[in-house]
Write a protein that holds these residues in place. Structure first.
Motif, mmCIF file in Angstrom:
data_model
loop_
_atom_site.group_PDB
_atom_site.id
_atom_site.type_symbol
_atom_site.label_atom_id
_atom_site.label_comp_id
_atom_site.label_asym_id
_atom_site.label_seq_id
_atom_site.Cartn_x
_atom_site.Cartn_y
_atom_site.Cartn_z
ATOM 1 N N LEU A 187 14.636 -7.663 -5.850
ATOM 2 C CA LEU A 187 14.268 -6.323 -6.620
ATOM 3 C C LEU A 187 13.759 -6.458 -7.924
ATOM 4 O O LEU A 187 12.975 -6.004 -8.295
ATOM 5 N N GLU A 188 14.693 -7.467 -8.596
ATOM 6 C CA GLU A 188 13.877 -7.841 -9.882
ATOM 7 C C GLU A 188 12.607 -8.501 -9.901
ATOM 8 O O GLU A 188 11.733 -8.037 -10.812
ATOM 9 N N LEU A 189 12.041 -9.215 -8.904
ATOM 10 C CA LEU A 189 10.788 -9.716 -8.882
ATOM 11 C C LEU A 189 9.857 -8.671 -8.532
ATOM 12 O O LEU A 189 8.784 -8.505 -8.929
ATOM 13 N N LEU A 190 10.363 -7.509 -7.556
ATOM 14 C CA LEU A 190 9.518 -6.596 -7.112
ATOM 15 C C LEU A 190 9.031 -5.792 -8.365
ATOM 16 O O LEU A 190 7.783 -5.187 -8.480
ATOM 17 N N THR A 191 10.159 -5.424 -9.263
ATOM 18 C CA THR A 191 9.882 -4.625 -10.566
ATOM 19 C C THR A 191 9.193 -5.400 -11.408
ATOM 20 O O THR A 191 8.124 -4.821 -12.064
ATOM 21 N N HIS A 192 9.334 -6.691 -11.835
ATOM 22 C CA HIS A 192 8.436 -7.598 -12.534
ATOM 23 C C HIS A 192 7.084 -7.502 -12.079
ATOM 24 O O HIS A 192 6.076 -7.571 -13.187
ATOM 25 N N GLY A 193 6.791 -7.750 -10.969
ATOM 26 C CA GLY A 193 5.407 -7.786 -10.563
ATOM 27 C C GLY A 193 4.710 -6.466 -10.079
ATOM 28 O O GLY A 193 3.810 -6.620 -9.242
ATOM 29 N N ARG A 194 5.325 -5.357 -10.337
ATOM 30 C CA ARG A 194 4.826 -4.034 -9.838
ATOM 31 C C ARG A 194 3.306 -3.811 -10.268
ATOM 32 O O ARG A 194 3.065 -4.130 -11.532
ATOM 33 N N ARG A 195 2.657 -3.346 -9.482
ATOM 34 C CA ARG A 195 0.914 -2.940 -9.720
ATOM 35 C C ARG A 195 1.127 -1.731 -10.528
ATOM 36 O O ARG A 195 2.011 -0.806 -10.133
ATOM 37 N N PRO A 196 0.232 -1.346 -11.397
ATOM 38 C CA PRO A 196 0.081 -0.209 -11.872
ATOM 39 C C PRO A 196 -0.472 0.940 -11.097
ATOM 40 O O PRO A 196 -1.212 0.345 -10.035
ATOM 41 N N LEU A 197 0.066 2.138 -11.128
ATOM 42 C CA LEU A 197 -0.408 3.138 -10.192
ATOM 43 C C LEU A 197 -2.049 3.596 -10.283
ATOM 44 O O LEU A 197 -2.363 3.241 -11.359
ATOM 45 N N GLU A 198 -2.610 3.529 -9.161
ATOM 46 C CA GLU A 198 -4.096 3.945 -9.167
ATOM 47 C C GLU A 198 -4.035 5.357 -8.237
ATOM 48 O O GLU A 198 -3.317 5.533 -7.390
ATOM 49 N N GLU A 199 -5.241 5.978 -8.366
ATOM 50 C CA GLU A 199 -5.378 7.418 -7.600
ATOM 51 C C GLU A 199 -5.278 7.117 -6.039
ATOM 52 O O GLU A 199 -4.851 7.869 -5.250
ATOM 53 N N THR A 200 -5.709 5.842 -5.717
ATOM 54 C CA THR A 200 -5.985 5.487 -4.181
ATOM 55 C C THR A 200 -4.729 5.107 -3.646
ATOM 56 O O THR A 200 -4.550 5.022 -2.459
ATOM 57 N N TRP A 201 -3.544 4.681 -4.507
ATOM 58 C CA TRP A 201 -2.369 4.349 -3.815
ATOM 59 C C TRP A 201 -1.328 5.360 -4.150
ATOM 60 O O TRP A 201 -1.304 6.352 -5.106
ATOM 61 N N ASP A 202 -0.335 5.097 -3.055
ATOM 62 C CA ASP A 202 0.854 6.112 -3.240
ATOM 63 C C ASP A 202 1.817 5.087 -4.076
ATOM 64 O O ASP A 202 1.766 4.121 -4.186
ATOM 65 N N GLU A 203 3.098 5.828 -4.106
ATOM 66 C CA GLU A 203 4.056 5.204 -5.059
ATOM 67 C C GLU A 203 4.216 3.885 -4.273
ATOM 68 O O GLU A 203 4.936 2.834 -4.894
ATOM 69 N N ARG A 204 4.618 3.881 -3.035
ATOM 70 C CA ARG A 204 5.368 2.802 -2.298
ATOM 71 C C ARG A 204 4.151 1.356 -2.340
ATOM 72 O O ARG A 204 4.653 0.173 -2.423
ATOM 73 N N ASN A 205 2.949 1.643 -2.189
ATOM 74 C CA ASN A 205 1.916 0.861 -2.449
ATOM 75 C C ASN A 205 1.757 -0.007 -3.684
ATOM 76 O O ASN A 205 1.470 -1.010 -3.966
ATOM 77 N N SER A 206 2.571 0.761 -4.830
ATOM 78 C CA SER A 206 2.741 -0.068 -5.899
ATOM 79 C C SER A 206 3.593 -1.136 -5.983
ATOM 80 O O SER A 206 3.565 -1.812 -6.829
ATOM 81 N N TRP A 207 4.290 -1.315 -4.929
ATOM 82 C CA TRP A 207 5.214 -2.362 -5.106
ATOM 83 C C TRP A 207 4.887 -3.289 -4.298
ATOM 84 O O TRP A 207 4.713 -3.368 -3.038
ATOM 85 N N ASN A 208 4.417 -4.577 -5.063
ATOM 86 C CA ASN A 208 3.518 -5.711 -4.491
ATOM 87 C C ASN A 208 4.801 -6.629 -3.620
ATOM 88 O O ASN A 208 4.943 -7.709 -3.895
ATOM 89 N N THR A 209 5.369 -6.268 -2.540
ATOM 90 C CA THR A 209 6.164 -6.949 -1.561
ATOM 91 C C THR A 209 5.726 -8.323 -1.260
ATOM 92 O O THR A 209 6.206 -9.167 -1.084
ATOM 93 N N GLN A 210 4.125 -8.474 -1.028
ATOM 94 C CA GLN A 210 3.934 -9.670 -0.565
ATOM 95 C C GLN A 210 3.826 -10.844 -1.583
ATOM 96 O O GLN A 210 4.051 -11.902 -1.255
#
Length: 570
Positions: A187-210
Motif C-alpha cells: 500500500l505504501e508503494l502504491l501511494t508512493h508511485g501513484r500517477r497524477p489524475l488525468e481526465e481520461t482516467w478514473d480514480e482507480r486507474n491512478s493507482w499503478n498496481t503493475q
C-alpha cells in the motif's frame, strides 16, 4: 560518510520478515520462520548478495519457557537490551495509527560473513518518548496481544518499514515479503508511485498496481487457510490511515476480510512456496495464481556443530561457503565420522545433565524431537502405544524432546503436559528428557547430539521443515513422515527412513494416523534399532548419505542462488 551510510549507494533487495532469528541473544523469533529468515540473511552475506532486512525489535522477545512440577509450560518475558547489541540510527519516520502520529526508529545490526559480505538488518521500534503509552508497546511482544495489536504491528512492519528505508536513503530494487505480515508495504508503494489524475482516467486507474507488482516478491509458508492473517474491515478502517480507496483494497485483499496473503499475491510478480509439495498445496489453495516453489534451506556454518566444523575443515576446505563440497564426504574415514558424532553426543549429554539432572547413556540409540509445539506436529505420536514402545525400546532407546507452545495455544500446551506425563511415568524404563526453553542455542546442542531425528507432522501441514536439514548436516539421519522437504530429500534406507504412506493429494482429511504409528514402531523394531546395534558401518553409511545427499543441497546458499536467478532478476 557515516559507517551505516556505506549500505546506501548499491541497489538492494529489501527482505521483510515479522521475525528474524540471528542469535539467541537477540530473541526476535519464535521458530522456523524466524530462523529461516536469519539463515537467509547469513547466506546473503556469505554470497555478497546486496540485501537489507527489515523486522520488528520485539523488546520483550517471544518468551522464556519453563516446565513446572505438574509438567506444564510456564512463560515469562524474554527481556533484552537492544542498546547492548545494536546501533540506533539517527533518522526516524512517522506513521498514523488510529489517527495518532506514531514515530518509528530503526536499530541496526550488521551480519558479517568471513567472506567480508555484510547485510544490514533494521529492527523497527516504537518505544520512543513522545509516542502515546499504548503505541510505545506495539513492538514489545512478538505475536502478542489481540487482533488489533497484531494489525498495528503489521502497519509498523510494512508501512513503517517501507518509509524508514526511504527516509534512510536506501536504493531498493525489489521488496521480498517473507510471509504475509509485511503485505501492507504494498500500500505504501502504491501511494508512493501513484500517477497524477488525468481526465481520461478514473480514480482507480491512478493507482499503478503493475509498477508495484514488478517490484515485489512474496513467499508463503502456511499450508492451511486458517493460518493466513485476516483482519475485519471495520478494524482496518478504524486503525489504518491510508489513501487507498476501500473498494480497491477489497479487490486486492479480499471482499470479506483483509487477507494479507491475498494482498501480497495480488501485488507480487513472483510468488513461491517453500518446498515442491508446499508449492502444490498453495497452488490448490489459491488457484488463480501461479505459485513457484523454492525449497527452504539452513545456513551451513551456523547449524554445523563445532565437532563437524573441525572435521569438514580438515577434509573439505571451503565447505562453509561452498556446501556442494559435502558430496565428497566419502573421503572422510568412517571412524572419524563416528568419533566426531560421539563428541557432539557427549556435548549434548553434558548439557542435559547440567540442565535437567538426567544422565543419558552414550551407547544407547538416542532419538531427538524438538520444534515449535503445535498439535499438527504430533509430538506425542511415538507414545501412541506405550506397551509396544516399551517392548521394542526398553534398554535400546532413549529420547530427547524440546519445544515451546504459543502462550495462547492451549492444545499445544496440553500436548507438552501429556508428553511430560509419559516421560515421568515411563522414564525408569526408557530414559527420556524434555529440555526447557528451546531456542537457537539449545537447538545447536540438541540436534547434532542425537542419533536419529524424528518428525511426525500431519501431512501436508509441514510446509518445509528445516530442523531435519540441521540434523543432516551433522550426519544425523531423518526418520520422518513424507511431507515438506523430506519428500525431496528422502531415499528409503539410504538417507534415512519414511514414516507411513507416500504423499497423495493436497487434502488434510486423511492423516493416516494408524498407518503412521504402525510404520513408526515397525521400522524402529525391525530396521533402525538392529542397524544401529548390529551394523555400525551400515549406520555410518547412512550418516554419510545424509551429509552427501541431503546437506550439500538443502541449505540457504542453494536457496538464495535460486531466489537471485528466479525471483530477483526480473
Amino acid at each position: 560518510m557515516s559507517d551505516w551510510k556505506k549500505f546506501l549507494p548499491e541497489q538492494r533487495i529489501a527482505y521483510f520478515s515479522m521475525e528474524i532469528g540471528l542469535t539467541s541473544e537477540i530473541p526476535t523469533y519464535s521458530g522456523g520462520l524466524g530462523v529461516l529468515a536469519g539463515d537467509t540473511i547469513k547466506s546473503a552475506a556469505d554470497l555478497k548478495i546486496p540485501l537489507v532486512a527489515v523486522t520488528l525489535l520485539s523488546r520483550k522477545g517471544y518468551f522464556s519457557q519453563s516446565i513446572d512440577d505438574q509438567g506444564r509450560q510456564q512463560e515469562s518475558p524474554n527481556q533484552w537490551h537492544p542498546e547492548n547489541l545494536l546501533e540506533c540510527l539517527p533518522i526516524k519516520t512517522l506513521i498514523t495509527i488510529e489517527e495518532r502520529d506514531v514515530k518509528i526508529q530503526a536499530w541496526l545490526y550488521r551480519v558479517t560473513s568471513p567472506s567480508r559480505g555484510q547485510v544490514p538488518v533494521l529492527f523497527l521500534d516504537t518505544d520512543i518518548p513522545g509516542n502515546a503509552a499504548e503505541d510505545r508497546r506495539i513492538t514489545d511482544h512478538l505475536y502478542g496481544g489481540d487482533q488489533a495489536y497484531r494489525f498495528k504491528q503489521e502497519i509498523v512492519l510494512g508501512i513503517g518499514g517501507a518509509r524508514i528505508l526511504n527516509q534512510l536513503g536506501f536504493n531498493i530494487r525489489k521488496y521480498h515479503m517473507n510471509e504475509g505480515h509485511a503485505s501492507l508495504l504494498t500500500l505504501e508503494l502504491l501511494t508512493h508511485g501513484r500517477r497524477p489524475l488525468e481526465e481520461t482516467w478514473d480514480e482507480r486507474n491512478s493507482w499503478n498496481t503493475q509498477e508495484v507488482t514488478n517490484k515485489c516478491v512474496f513467499t508463503t509458508h502456511t499450508p492451511v487457510r486458517a493460518g493466513h492473517d485476516q483482519f475485519p474491515y471495520d478494524l482496518v478502517e478504524r486503525i489504518l490511515d491510508h489513501e487507498i480507496p476501500l473498494d480497491l483494497l477489497k479487490d486486492l485483499g479480499g471482499q470479506e476480510h483483509l487477507n494479507m496473503t491475498l494482498l501480497a499475491m495480488n501485488l507480487s510478480q513472483y510468488v513461491n512456496g517453500v518446498a515442491k509439495k508446499h508449492g502444490e498445496v498453495s497452488q490448490a489453495m489459491f488457484p488463480g495464481f501461479h505459485i513457484h516453489a523454492i525449497t527452504n534451506g539452513i545456513h551451513p556454518f551456523t547449524w554445523t556443530s563445532p565437532y563437524f566444523v573441525n572435521l569438514y575443515n580438515r577434509y573439505l576446505p571451503s565447505w562453509a561457503t561452498e556446501p556442494e563440497l559435502l558430496v565428497r564426504v566419502d573421503s572422510i574415514p568412517d571412524d572419524e565420522i563416528w568419533d566426531t558424532h560421539c563428541g557432539a553426543k557427549a556435548y549434548l549429554f553434558q548439557y542435559i545433565a547440567e540442565t535437567c539432572g538426567v544422565e543419558l547413556d552414550p551407547d544407547i540409540l538416542t532419538i531427538g524431537f524438538a520444534r515449535r509445539v503445535a498439535t499438527y506436529k504430533r509430538g506425542d505420536l511415538i507414545f501412541s502405544d506405550m506397551d509396544r514402545l516399551l517392548s521394542l525400546g526398553e534398554g535400546k532407546l532413549q529420547m530427547v524432546f524440546g519445544g515451546k507452545a504459543h502462550p495462547h495455544d492451549e492444545p499445544g500446551k496440553e500436548l507438552i503436559h501429556r508428553m511430560m506425563q509419559n516421560i515421568r511415568q515411563y522414564g525408569d524404563r526408557i530414559r527420556m528428557v524434555y529440555l526447557p526453553n528451546y531456542n537457537m542455542d539449545v537447538a545447536s546442542r540438541l540436534i547434532p547430539g542425537v542419533d536419529l531425528w524424528l518428525n511426525t507432522p500431519m501431512r501436508p501441514l509441514e510446509a518445509s521443515g528445516t530442523s531435519g536439514m540441521k540434523a543432516a548436516i551433522n550426519g544425523v539421519p531423518n526418520f520422518s513422515v513424507l511431507d515438506g522437504w523430506w519428500i525431496e530429500g528422502h531415499i528409503e534406507g539410504v538417507t534415512g527412513w519414511s514414516i507411513g504412506p507416500a504423499p497423495n493429494g493436497n487434502s488434510i482429511s486423511q492423516n493416516h494416523m494408524d498407518e503412521d504409528v504402525e510404520d513408526l514402531y515397525a521400522k524402529l523394531e525391525n530396521t533402525i534399532i538392529p542397524l544401529y546395534y548390529q551394523d555400525r558401518s551400515g549406520w555410518i553409511r547412512i550418516m554419510k548419505n545424509a551429509i552427501g545427499k541431503n546437506a550439500y543441497y538443502f541449505n540457504t546458499h542453494v536457496m538464495m542462488r535460486r531466489y537471485v536467478t528466479e525471483a530477483y532478476c526480473h
